[in-house]
Motif scaffolding. Sequence first.
Motif, PDB file in Angstrom:
ATOM      1  N   PHE A 297      11.792 -23.862  -1.954  1.00 60.61           N
ATOM      2  CA  PHE A 297      12.092 -22.933  -0.866  1.00 60.61           C
ATOM      3  C   PHE A 297      11.499 -21.541  -1.069  1.00 60.61           C
ATOM      4  O   PHE A 297      11.563 -20.707  -0.187  1.00 60.61           O
ATOM      5  CB  PHE A 297      13.597 -22.874  -0.544  1.00 60.61           C
ATOM      6  CG  PHE A 297      14.519 -22.813  -1.707  1.00 60.61           C
ATOM      7  CD1 PHE A 297      15.291 -23.917  -2.044  1.00 60.61           C
ATOM      8  CD2 PHE A 297      14.629 -21.654  -2.450  1.00 60.61           C
ATOM      9  CE1 PHE A 297      16.162 -23.856  -3.113  1.00 60.61           C
ATOM     10  CE2 PHE A 297      15.493 -21.591  -3.502  1.00 60.61           C
ATOM     11  CZ  PHE A 297      16.266 -22.701  -3.856  1.00 60.61           C
ATOM     12  N   ASN A 300       7.416 -20.384   1.284  1.00 60.51           N
ATOM     13  CA  ASN A 300       7.068 -19.536   2.429  1.00 60.51           C
ATOM     14  C   ASN A 300       7.064 -18.053   2.090  1.00 60.51           C
ATOM     15  O   ASN A 300       6.336 -17.285   2.689  1.00 60.51           O
ATOM     16  CB  ASN A 300       8.026 -19.799   3.588  1.00 60.51           C
ATOM     17  CG  ASN A 300       7.505 -20.885   4.494  1.00 60.51           C
ATOM     18  OD1 ASN A 300       6.425 -21.416   4.245  1.00 60.51           O
ATOM     19  ND2 ASN A 300       8.254 -21.215   5.521  1.00 60.51           N
ATOM     20  N   VAL A 301       7.914 -17.652   1.133  1.00 65.38           N
ATOM     21  CA  VAL A 301       7.916 -16.240   0.735  1.00 65.38           C
ATOM     22  C   VAL A 301       6.546 -15.876   0.171  1.00 65.38           C
ATOM     23  O   VAL A 301       5.946 -14.859   0.548  1.00 65.38           O
ATOM     24  CB  VAL A 301       9.014 -15.976  -0.315  1.00 65.38           C
ATOM     25  CG1 VAL A 301       8.910 -14.557  -0.845  1.00 65.38           C
ATOM     26  CG2 VAL A 301      10.385 -16.214   0.288  1.00 65.38           C
ATOM     27  N   GLY A 304       3.807 -16.075   2.933  1.00 57.43           N
ATOM     28  CA  GLY A 304       3.959 -14.928   3.829  1.00 57.43           C
ATOM     29  C   GLY A 304       3.404 -13.659   3.199  1.00 57.43           C
ATOM     30  O   GLY A 304       2.651 -12.917   3.832  1.00 57.43           O
ATOM     31  N   LEU A 305       3.774 -13.416   1.932  1.00 53.08           N
ATOM     32  CA  LEU A 305       3.281 -12.224   1.248  1.00 53.08           C
ATOM     33  C   LEU A 305       1.760 -12.243   1.158  1.00 53.08           C
ATOM     34  O   LEU A 305       1.099 -11.227   1.406  1.00 53.08           O
ATOM     35  CB  LEU A 305       3.877 -12.144  -0.162  1.00 53.08           C
ATOM     36  CG  LEU A 305       5.301 -11.603  -0.240  1.00 53.08           C
ATOM     37  CD1 LEU A 305       5.806 -11.654  -1.671  1.00 53.08           C
ATOM     38  CD2 LEU A 305       5.345 -10.168   0.284  1.00 53.08           C
ATOM     39  N   ILE A 307      -0.371 -13.759   3.128  1.00 49.80           N
ATOM     40  CA  ILE A 307      -0.972 -13.496   4.444  1.00 49.80           C
ATOM     41  C   ILE A 307      -0.930 -12.002   4.742  1.00 49.80           C
ATOM     42  O   ILE A 307      -1.929 -11.390   5.137  1.00 49.80           O
ATOM     43  CB  ILE A 307      -0.246 -14.272   5.563  1.00 49.80           C
ATOM     44  CG1 ILE A 307      -0.405 -15.774   5.363  1.00 49.80           C
ATOM     45  CG2 ILE A 307      -0.793 -13.879   6.931  1.00 49.80           C
ATOM     46  CD1 ILE A 307       0.378 -16.606   6.356  1.00 49.80           C
ATOM     47  N   ILE A 308       0.246 -11.375   4.511  1.00 54.11           N
ATOM     48  CA  ILE A 308       0.380  -9.952   4.835  1.00 54.11           C
ATOM     49  C   ILE A 308      -0.598  -9.122   4.008  1.00 54.11           C
ATOM     50  O   ILE A 308      -1.310  -8.254   4.533  1.00 54.11           O
ATOM     51  CB  ILE A 308       1.830  -9.478   4.613  1.00 54.11           C
ATOM     52  CG1 ILE A 308       2.753 -10.137   5.645  1.00 54.11           C
ATOM     53  CG2 ILE A 308       1.926  -7.960   4.726  1.00 54.11           C
ATOM     54  CD1 ILE A 308       4.213  -9.844   5.440  1.00 54.11           C
TER      55      ILE A 308
ATOM     56  N   GLY B 134       2.168 -13.261   9.477  1.00 54.52           N
ATOM     57  CA  GLY B 134       2.551 -13.035   8.079  1.00 54.52           C
ATOM     58  C   GLY B 134       4.035 -12.776   7.926  1.00 54.52           C
ATOM     59  O   GLY B 134       4.711 -13.422   7.113  1.00 54.52           O
ATOM     60  N   THR B 135       4.576 -11.848   8.733  1.00 58.81           N
ATOM     61  CA  THR B 135       6.010 -11.532   8.587  1.00 58.81           C
ATOM     62  C   THR B 135       6.852 -12.737   8.997  1.00 58.81           C
ATOM     63  O   THR B 135       7.895 -12.986   8.406  1.00 58.81           O
ATOM     64  CB  THR B 135       6.418 -10.298   9.420  1.00 58.81           C
ATOM     65  OG1 THR B 135       5.921 -10.445  10.741  1.00 58.81           O
ATOM     66  CG2 THR B 135       5.885  -9.030   8.822  1.00 58.81           C
ATOM     67  N   THR B 137       6.179 -15.899   8.480  1.00 59.96           N
ATOM     68  CA  THR B 137       6.243 -16.800   7.325  1.00 59.96           C
ATOM     69  C   THR B 137       7.122 -16.208   6.237  1.00 59.96           C
ATOM     70  O   THR B 137       7.960 -16.893   5.645  1.00 59.96           O
ATOM     71  CB  THR B 137       4.826 -17.050   6.785  1.00 59.96           C
ATOM     72  OG1 THR B 137       3.958 -17.276   7.881  1.00 59.96           O
ATOM     73  CG2 THR B 137       4.783 -18.235   5.856  1.00 59.96           C
ATOM     74  N   LEU B 138       6.948 -14.903   5.981  1.00 59.78           N
ATOM     75  CA  LEU B 138       7.727 -14.241   4.929  1.00 59.78           C
ATOM     76  C   LEU B 138       9.226 -14.275   5.235  1.00 59.78           C
ATOM     77  O   LEU B 138      10.043 -14.650   4.383  1.00 59.78           O
ATOM     78  CB  LEU B 138       7.246 -12.794   4.770  1.00 59.78           C
ATOM     79  CG  LEU B 138       8.025 -11.946   3.781  1.00 59.78           C
ATOM     80  CD1 LEU B 138       7.807 -12.456   2.367  1.00 59.78           C
ATOM     81  CD2 LEU B 138       7.607 -10.483   3.866  1.00 59.78           C
ATOM     82  N   ASN B 140      10.880 -16.194   7.288  1.00 57.16           N
ATOM     83  CA  ASN B 140      11.369 -17.567   7.232  1.00 57.16           C
ATOM     84  C   ASN B 140      11.606 -17.967   5.781  1.00 57.16           C
ATOM     85  O   ASN B 140      12.625 -18.579   5.438  1.00 57.16           O
ATOM     86  CB  ASN B 140      10.346 -18.487   7.909  1.00 57.16           C
ATOM     87  CG  ASN B 140      10.748 -19.935   7.849  1.00 57.16           C
ATOM     88  OD1 ASN B 140      10.182 -20.707   7.087  1.00 57.16           O
ATOM     89  ND2 ASN B 140      11.754 -20.305   8.631  1.00 57.16           N
ATOM     90  N   GLY B 141      10.664 -17.559   4.904  1.00 58.18           N
ATOM     91  CA  GLY B 141      10.807 -17.845   3.481  1.00 58.18           C
ATOM     92  C   GLY B 141      12.049 -17.194   2.908  1.00 58.18           C
ATOM     93  O   GLY B 141      12.839 -17.836   2.195  1.00 58.18           O
ATOM     94  N   VAL B 142      12.248 -15.914   3.221  1.00 57.86           N
ATOM     95  CA  VAL B 142      13.423 -15.201   2.709  1.00 57.86           C
ATOM     96  C   VAL B 142      14.701 -15.877   3.195  1.00 57.86           C
ATOM     97  O   VAL B 142      15.647 -16.089   2.419  1.00 57.86           O
ATOM     98  CB  VAL B 142      13.398 -13.716   3.143  1.00 57.86           C
ATOM     99  CG1 VAL B 142      14.679 -13.012   2.759  1.00 57.86           C
ATOM    100  CG2 VAL B 142      12.203 -13.003   2.529  1.00 57.86           C
ATOM    101  N   ILE B 144      15.122 -18.984   3.965  1.00 58.28           N
ATOM    102  CA  ILE B 144      15.330 -20.253   3.239  1.00 58.28           C
ATOM    103  C   ILE B 144      15.836 -19.966   1.832  1.00 58.28           C
ATOM    104  O   ILE B 144      16.750 -20.630   1.341  1.00 58.28           O
ATOM    105  CB  ILE B 144      14.014 -21.066   3.186  1.00 58.28           C
ATOM    106  CG1 ILE B 144      13.587 -21.475   4.596  1.00 58.28           C
ATOM    107  CG2 ILE B 144      14.196 -22.324   2.338  1.00 58.28           C
ATOM    108  CD1 ILE B 144      12.254 -22.180   4.653  1.00 58.28           C
ATOM    109  N   VAL B 145      15.277 -18.941   1.182  1.00 60.43           N
ATOM    110  CA  VAL B 145      15.703 -18.617  -0.184  1.00 60.43           C
ATOM    111  C   VAL B 145      17.173 -18.194  -0.186  1.00 60.43           C
ATOM    112  O   VAL B 145      17.958 -18.636  -1.029  1.00 60.43           O
ATOM    113  CB  VAL B 145      14.808 -17.507  -0.772  1.00 60.43           C
ATOM    114  CG1 VAL B 145      15.395 -16.998  -2.080  1.00 60.43           C
ATOM    115  CG2 VAL B 145      13.407 -18.031  -1.007  1.00 60.43           C
TER     116      VAL B 145
END
Lengths: 331, 328
Positions: A297, A300-301, A304-305, A307-308, B134-135, B137-138, B140-142, B144-145
Amino acid sequence: MKKWLRRHETYVFLVIVLFSIIITSQNASFLTLENLFDLLKSYSFLGILAIGVLFVLISGGIDISFTAVATVAMYVMAIATIQYGGNMLTAFLIACSVGVALGLINAVIIYVFNIHSIITTIATLNIFYGVLTVLSGGKWIYGFPTWFREFADRRVLTLTNEAGVQYGLSTITLIWLAILIMAWVILRYTTLGRGLYAMGGNPDSAARVGFNIFRLQMFVYAFMGFLAGIAGVIQALLVQTVAPNSIVGKELDVLAAVVLGGASLFGGTGTLLGTMLGVALIAVMSNGLTMMRVPSFWYNVFIGLIIIISVSASAYRRRQRERRMIAVEAE
Amino acid sequence: MFSREYSESLTLGLVMVGVLLLMWLLNGSQFVTIGNLQSMAFQLPELGILSLAMMITMLTAGINLSIIASANLCGIVTALILTRYVTPETAGAETMALVVLAIAAGLLTSVIIGLLNGALIAIVDVSPILATLGTMTLLNGVAIVVTKGYVISGLPEPVRFIGNGVVLGIPTPMIIFIVCAAVMALLLNRTRLGVNIYMIGSNPTACYFAGVNNAAVLMKTYLISGLYAGIAAIIMISRFNSAKADYGESYLLLTVLASVLGGTSAAGGFGKVSDLVIALIILQLVSSGLNLLQISNFLTLAIWGIILISVMVVNHVTQQYRERRVTA
């Protein structure tokens, strides 16, 4: 050297190398031929779709509907193959014809009615996917013929690891490679390819120098559909089942890979090398996290980072370049 | 004869009446019962408020792909506070205070997300679609975490009222939506910020040289967009009585669809709240009508797509007709 430093691809490549070093230091089985061949097989799907999206982005458009196109192509192929038999060639032919037909629908709507490509393809995504799900009743399809199952395991090159398990370069990877070479030749050595860059840069100028914009549009969305068809078959080969929701929803993931590779959404720029590096970065990231036993999990973090950071860096360098140009003009 | 905007509103209004009559015809009297009207009024606000969040960014020629991910994260923040601190033993007043606090924390999260998007777009100068990809995905990731992929469920009664309550016969989410739409309409039509938002969408360079601080306007735009996603989040968790990292993902492209159907141009500069509301009503009528006929939700998606393309085609044809008359 200076020329290299200016290219987006160089940085993506360095990041991949850096990640690979970190991952290998944690788990030595990352940097093995077995893992490499494995990744090359399982990421063929993403890699092939990314090539199609790159073409659309170069031409100045965007396509969201390709996941639905791939799903429809996969379904039609699966039903026809199970019902009437055939071989690998007919399977690809059926899927690609469906893909090209649906791609042409997109192109006609975009060109004839002058509707923005993102809006057209959001609408057609819903239409294709909705109609498919209703007609298929959302059923999964199993039970492919033996030849279809065998093709998925066919290898061009077979090696055996210490445990006695066979591995090697999959035929599926070769399909990806063949498409890559074809795409490279089109973009680099044909009038068609140069026309795509011209149209993406400035459609009016491209039309004035004599490019037929409608034909270019038809080509680019049909090509996207063609590749979606191939990707649909490959997905079916990889998982050996066909489900209506297995591909739809991944459209932005593919877009992210292409964007990581440096393609611009304003059209006219983007390289195959960059796109493939973008796919590689995502593959290395997700595989590496698994190899380092990071819970999935977190995936995606990290993506995402990345990509940004990547898009911010491109924006920063673009501004630097513009500033230099303004300075030159002022002199 | 008609101006462009007027003719587009007219097309939309006609489609709405047409869809209403068609659904009435197909369903008979059960379509216009109080029960059905109320259930429509419960369903529309979520997509409606999210579409407002999408629309305001599209007016500046941008887009906000992160609205669903931000909504889920805000919902999770609120739900986490509520499920952790509100127990059956907490007294009435204390519960209310905690509910207000939790909602405030959720909305604060949405504001912070809006500022992050705004900073990337206005200051770093990243194109909106990439920055918010980007945000998205980020975030969504946060989400999920934070939740480890699980559902956070079991919210206290006062929160459930927000999504499921009825005041004077009108569902609470509908009241919240009406307020949100009215505030957005006032902001766009009656304030300097609103004018600047339209101007940036039409021509950012001209806007800049007219003395507008483009960066500040874009920051505010994405802040408002984030805040609206946060408000939608509160309604969502209340209606589901739970929060999760991947609720409502299919809403994302639908908010673009609704905005564009409501006349918002993807190229920026055009779009009205009133037309968006009509577009949302059309979508809701189709969805509820087909649902009563027990037709699959997926066919509804397909029909929404067909309506969008048809309306765009009609607008294109009428515009060409008008242009031809002008040149003649």
